[in-house]
Design an enzyme around this catalytic site. Structure first.
Site, PDB file in Angstrom:
ATOM      1  CB  SER A 139      -0.947   0.023   1.201  1.00  0.00           C
ATOM      2  OG  SER A 139      -0.227   0.190   2.411  1.00  0.00           O
TER       3      SER A 139
ATOM      4  CE  LYS B 278      -2.889   1.623   4.983  1.00  0.00           C
ATOM      5  NZ  LYS B 278      -2.689   0.799   3.770  1.00  0.00           N
TER       6      LYS B 278
END
Length: 217
Positions: free
Chosen positions: A42, A109
């Site tokens: 990701s 993230k």
């Protein structure tokens, strides 16, 4: 004549040294830095799956994460898929506890919005806006897919809105909008800020910040 200082048996000295080392490691993990590994793709291209990194904690001693920070945080509620590898070895779990082995069960993230921010996707050029300011994000794997999922959120105080750099393959805040919690991450769930990539060796180095959010009001 004073008595000579009594020496501990070798086995007791060894246990004392091990116990001292573990306590020091636990202190370092709690207050300074901790080892983690990247569980997914990701964050490509900034980080790739199975990268090993150190996360530092001193940046948040006196304040919370800022926009643009890459943060490691505890899973807020089944964000991690069932296919993510977890350590099953008892020795590894023990080393994780004191920060001597890269931890699983966490996500990484980039912070896009902090408490009070309005985050919207997207403007006419496919850019995310924060408080009305369009963000040029040079670290994205493929900027053309950024606008594939639209949203308009107001980040609650004490929470964060986070997204992966690989926007086409990141189950981040956007993927959990309709769930309890609305896709937001509590500041208190953040473990620390990505600091140093230690493996693989050919990618060893500090993890640079970004000025992409400098103009956000």
């Amino acid at each position: 004549m004073s008595e000579e200082k009594r020496q501990l048996p070798l086995w007791q000295e060894s246990l004392l040294l091990v116990a001292t080392a573990l306590v020091l490691a636990l202190i370092v993990k709690t207050f300074f830095f901790q080892a983690f590994y990247i569980p997914s793709d990701s964050m490509v291209p900034t980080m790739v799956k199975n990268d090993k990194l150190l996360v530092q904690k001193w940046s948040y001693w006196s304040g919370g994460p800022e926009r643009g920070d890459i943060v490691v945080f505890r899973d807020p509620g089944n964000w991690l898929g069932p296919d993510v590898d977890e350590s099953s070895n008892a020795v590894q779990r023990g080393l994780e506890l004191v920060g001597l082995f890269p931890s699983g069960g966490h996500l990484i993230k980039r912070v896009i919005g902090t408490g009070g921010d309005r985050v919207v996707c997207c403007d006419a050029e496919g850019r995310t806006t924060v408080n009305g300011e369009p963000i040029d994000e040079p670290y994205l794997a493929d900027p053309s897919v950024n606008a594939d999922q639209t949203f308009d959120v107001k980040v609650p105080k004490g929470y964060l809105w986070v997204q992966g750099d690989n926007r086409g393959n990141s189950a981040d805040s956007r993927a959990h909008l309709g769930e309890p919690g609305g896709g937001f991450i509590a500041d208190e769930d953040v473990v620390g800020k990505a600091w140093l990539r230690v493996w693989p060796l050919n990618r060893f180095g500090t993890i640079e910040g970004t000025d992409a959010f400098d103009e956000v009001p």
